[in-house]
Design an enzyme around this catalytic site. Structure first.
Site, PDB file in Angstrom:
ATOM      1  N   GLY A  11       0.840  -1.208   0.000  1.00 24.34           N
ATOM      2  CA  GLY A  11       0.000   0.000   0.000  1.00 24.34           C
ATOM      3  C   GLY A  11       0.867   1.247   0.000  1.00 24.34           C
ATOM      4  N   VAL A  24      18.180   8.040  -3.699  1.00 20.15           N
ATOM      5  CA  VAL A  24      18.810   8.364  -4.987  1.00 20.15           C
ATOM      6  C   VAL A  24      19.922   9.396  -4.789  1.00 20.15           C
ATOM      7  CG1 VAL A  24      18.409   9.451  -7.253  1.00 20.15           C
ATOM      8  CG2 VAL A  24      16.773   7.775  -6.344  1.00 20.15           C
ATOM      9  N   ARG A  72       0.575  -4.888  -4.993  1.00 20.35           N
ATOM     10  CA  ARG A  72       0.557  -6.046  -4.096  1.00 20.35           C
ATOM     11  C   ARG A  72       0.792  -7.250  -5.014  1.00 20.35           C
ATOM     12  NH1 ARG A  72      -0.813  -4.092   0.768  1.00 20.35           N
ATOM     13  NH2 ARG A  72      -2.389  -2.456   0.910  1.00 20.35           N
ATOM     14  N   ASP A 103       5.010  -4.919   6.179  1.00 22.67           N
ATOM     15  CA  ASP A 103       5.602  -6.206   6.567  1.00 22.67           C
ATOM     16  C   ASP A 103       5.688  -7.209   5.410  1.00 22.67           C
ATOM     17  OD1 ASP A 103       2.879  -6.460   6.610  1.00 22.67           O
ATOM     18  OD2 ASP A 103       2.750  -7.309   8.628  1.00 22.67           O
ATOM     19  N   THR A 125       4.183   2.681   5.492  1.00 21.04           N
ATOM     20  CA  THR A 125       2.767   2.303   5.540  1.00 21.04           C
ATOM     21  C   THR A 125       2.045   3.273   6.465  1.00 21.04           C
ATOM     22  OG1 THR A 125       1.190   0.680   6.450  1.00 21.04           O
ATOM     23  CG2 THR A 125       3.424   0.527   7.273  1.00 21.04           C
ATOM     24  N   ILE A 126       0.796   3.566   6.137  1.00 18.76           N
ATOM     25  CA  ILE A 126       0.043   4.471   7.022  1.00 18.76           C
ATOM     26  C   ILE A 126      -0.379   3.771   8.311  1.00 18.76           C
ATOM     27  CG2 ILE A 126      -0.835   5.864   5.088  1.00 18.76           C
ATOM     28  CD1 ILE A 126      -3.633   4.503   5.726  1.00 18.76           C
ATOM     29  N   ASP A 127      -0.250   2.432   8.346  1.00 20.43           N
ATOM     30  CA  ASP A 127      -0.825   1.675   9.464  1.00 20.43           C
ATOM     31  C   ASP A 127      -0.033   1.783  10.772  1.00 20.43           C
ATOM     32  OD1 ASP A 127      -2.767   0.794   7.702  1.00 20.43           O
ATOM     33  OD2 ASP A 127      -1.719  -1.068   7.237  1.00 20.43           O
ATOM     34  N   ASP A 129       2.189  -0.233  11.766  1.00 20.14           N
ATOM     35  CA  ASP A 129       2.114  -1.578  12.352  1.00 20.14           C
ATOM     36  C   ASP A 129       3.438  -2.336  12.261  1.00 20.14           C
ATOM     37  OD1 ASP A 129       2.112  -1.855   9.610  1.00 20.14           O
ATOM     38  OD2 ASP A 129       0.468  -3.288   9.528  1.00 20.14           O
ATOM     39  N   ARG A 162     -25.995  14.940  16.526  1.00 23.69           N
ATOM     40  CA  ARG A 162     -25.884  13.539  16.124  1.00 23.69           C
ATOM     41  C   ARG A 162     -24.637  12.883  16.704  1.00 23.69           C
ATOM     42  NH1 ARG A 162     -27.018  14.410   9.711  1.00 23.69           N
ATOM     43  NH2 ARG A 162     -29.275  14.101   9.764  1.00 23.69           N
ATOM     44  N   ARG A 171      -5.529  -1.759   9.276  1.00 17.27           N
ATOM     45  CA  ARG A 171      -5.460  -3.224   9.173  1.00 17.27           C
ATOM     46  C   ARG A 171      -5.644  -3.835  10.560  1.00 17.27           C
ATOM     47  NH1 ARG A 171      -3.499  -6.062   4.618  1.00 17.27           N
ATOM     48  NH2 ARG A 171      -2.460  -4.264   3.755  1.00 17.27           N
ATOM     49  N   ARG A 252      -4.967   7.458   2.405  1.00 23.16           N
ATOM     50  CA  ARG A 252      -3.650   7.095   1.867  1.00 23.16           C
ATOM     51  C   ARG A 252      -3.035   8.200   1.015  1.00 23.16           C
ATOM     52  NH1 ARG A 252      -3.981   1.162   0.830  1.00 23.16           N
ATOM     53  NH2 ARG A 252      -3.252   1.517  -1.274  1.00 23.16           N
TER      54      ARG A 252
HETATM   55  O1  F6P Z   1      -1.673  -1.214   4.607  1.00 19.62           O
HETATM   56  C1  F6P Z   1      -2.239  -0.002   4.215  1.00 19.62           C
HETATM   57  C2  F6P Z   1      -3.717  -0.152   3.985  1.00 19.62           C
HETATM   58  O2  F6P Z   1      -4.228   1.083   3.567  1.00 19.62           O
HETATM   59  C3  F6P Z   1      -4.528  -0.702   5.173  1.00 19.62           C
HETATM   60  O3  F6P Z   1      -4.788   0.298   6.121  1.00 19.62           O
HETATM   61  C4  F6P Z   1      -5.750  -1.237   4.484  1.00 19.62           C
HETATM   62  O4  F6P Z   1      -6.344  -2.259   5.250  1.00 19.62           O
HETATM   63  C5  F6P Z   1      -5.194  -1.768   3.194  1.00 19.62           C
HETATM   64  O5  F6P Z   1      -3.957  -1.094   2.963  1.00 19.62           O
HETATM   65  C6  F6P Z   1      -6.069  -1.568   1.980  1.00 19.62           C
HETATM   66  O6  F6P Z   1      -5.453  -2.220   0.919  1.00 19.62           O
HETATM   67  P1  F6P Z   1      -5.815  -1.985  -0.613  1.00 19.62           P
HETATM   68  O7  F6P Z   1      -5.382  -0.606  -1.002  1.00 19.62           O
HETATM   69  O8  F6P Z   1      -5.039  -3.041  -1.327  1.00 19.62           O
HETATM   70  O9  F6P Z   1      -7.294  -2.130  -0.722  1.00 19.62           O
END
Ligand code: F6P
Length: 318
Positions: A11, A24, A72, A103, A125-127, A129, A162, A171, A252
């Site tokens: 991602g 670079v 991916r 990962d 990664t934005i996660d 993790d 609301r 993830r 993202r």
């Molecule tokens: O790992 C980054 C991420 O944006 C997760 O937060 C999310 O679950 C996943 O990728 C979404 O993946 P894709 O862009 O392949 O749908």
């Protein structure tokens, strides 16, 4: 002359471009030849490799996404596919590879390293993790995007009295939800680390309604629950009219914030320093104010330190 390559994979994350630029420019500074691999491991296997110059990475430090593209590519788990990648790199005389990703990307890098290509992993990664770093490249930008969205949702939630249920990415990691929930002043945060107790959630939101709060924000990590269903339950149980918002891939994109640009630049430079010393099989991370590196295998199996700051916060929220 040493030849190295740089690649982004998995991602995409804001700040990846800053890391590519740093790799670079440091490589050229040390007199290496440097190549870009386009579209991650898939592009590597397909031979999408091009020599890069200083100018090729001009004006990208501030741009979101990745100019090298990403993909991916589960096929990379097969050894015969990885062998094609190794042969592609060898055909160019490339002996070192900097990979920027999560990962899954690290696992590919570890395998390539075992097959003779010196690989260095940067956490992109934005996660947030990856346990071998305090922060991943892209996390702070995505966090700001989520906080901006929560601020907007609060405006409309207040106007209409609301409750807003906001689903964020991550993830299996609750950091985005946790940090954004705190920064956005949300009433309730549900993450993989806190777990989900429906009755506890409903009681807490009803209590806030009974205390005459006119609106509420609930932040939830993706894959924890169905936000539409939770919204219906909140509406029925608490008296709040409720709306669900899934932020999705908006999280993202966008220009990287300064923190991501600076950290990515430092990491890219560090990666080249390691390759200069002929060191491979390492994953770079930020620990406090310092850049450090771990065996990439260790980085993949490390557990988050539960006593560190962010999980301390989760503990208090429980
Ligand atoms: O790992 C980054 C991420 O944006 C997760 O937060 C999310 O679950 C996943 O990728 C979404 O993946 P894709 O862009 O392949 O749908």
């Amino acid at each position: 002359m040493k030849k190295i390559a740089v690649m982004t994979s998995g991602g995409d994350a804001p700040g990846m471009n800053a890391a590519v630029r740093a790799v670079v420019r440091s490589a050229l500074h040390h007199g290496f030849e440097v190549y870009g691999v386009y579209y991650g491991y898939k592009g590597l296997v397909e031979g999408k490799i091009e020599k890069l110059s200083r100018g090729d990475v001009s004006r990208i430090i501030n741009r979101g996404g990745t100019v090298l593209g990403s993909a991916r590519y589960p096929e990379f788990l097969k050894e015969e596919v990885r062998q094609i990648a190794v042969d592609r790199l060898k055909a160019f005389g490339i002996t070192g590879l900097v990979v920027i990703g999560g990962d899954g990307t690290y696992r590919g890098a570890q395998s390539l390293n075992e097959m003779g290509i010196k690989c260095i992993g940067l956490p992109g990664t934005i996660d947030n993790d990856i346990s071998s770093t305090d922060y991943t490249i892209g996390f702070h930008t995505a966090l700001q995007t989520v906080v901006d969205a929560i601020d907007r949702l609060r405006d409309t939630s207040m106007s209409h009295q609301r409750c807003s249920v906001v689903e964020v990415m991550g993830r299996n990691c609750g950091d985005l939800a946790l940090y954004a929930g705190i920064a956005g002043g949300s009433e309730f945060i549900i993450t993989p680390e806190t777990g989900f107790d429906k009755q506890l959630t409903l009681d807490a939101i009803r209590d806030s309604h009974l205390r005459n709060k006119r609106h509420a924000i609930v932040v939830v990590t993706e894959h924890m629950l169905d936000v539409d269903e939770l919204s219906k339950d909140i509406e029925e149980f608490t008296g709040y009219e409720t709306r669900a918002t899934v932020l999705g891939h908006i999280q993202r994109g966008g220009d990287p914030v300064a923190f991501d640009r600076v950290m990515a630049t430092e990491m890219g430079e560090y990666a080249v320093e390691l390759l200069k010393k002929d060191i491979g099989g390492r994953a770079i991370g930020l620990s406090g104010l310092n850049m450090i590196d771990y065996d990439i295998k260790e980085a993949l199996t490390m557990k988050s330190d539960v006593s560190n700051k962010r999980y301390g916060l989760v503990g208090r929220l429980k």
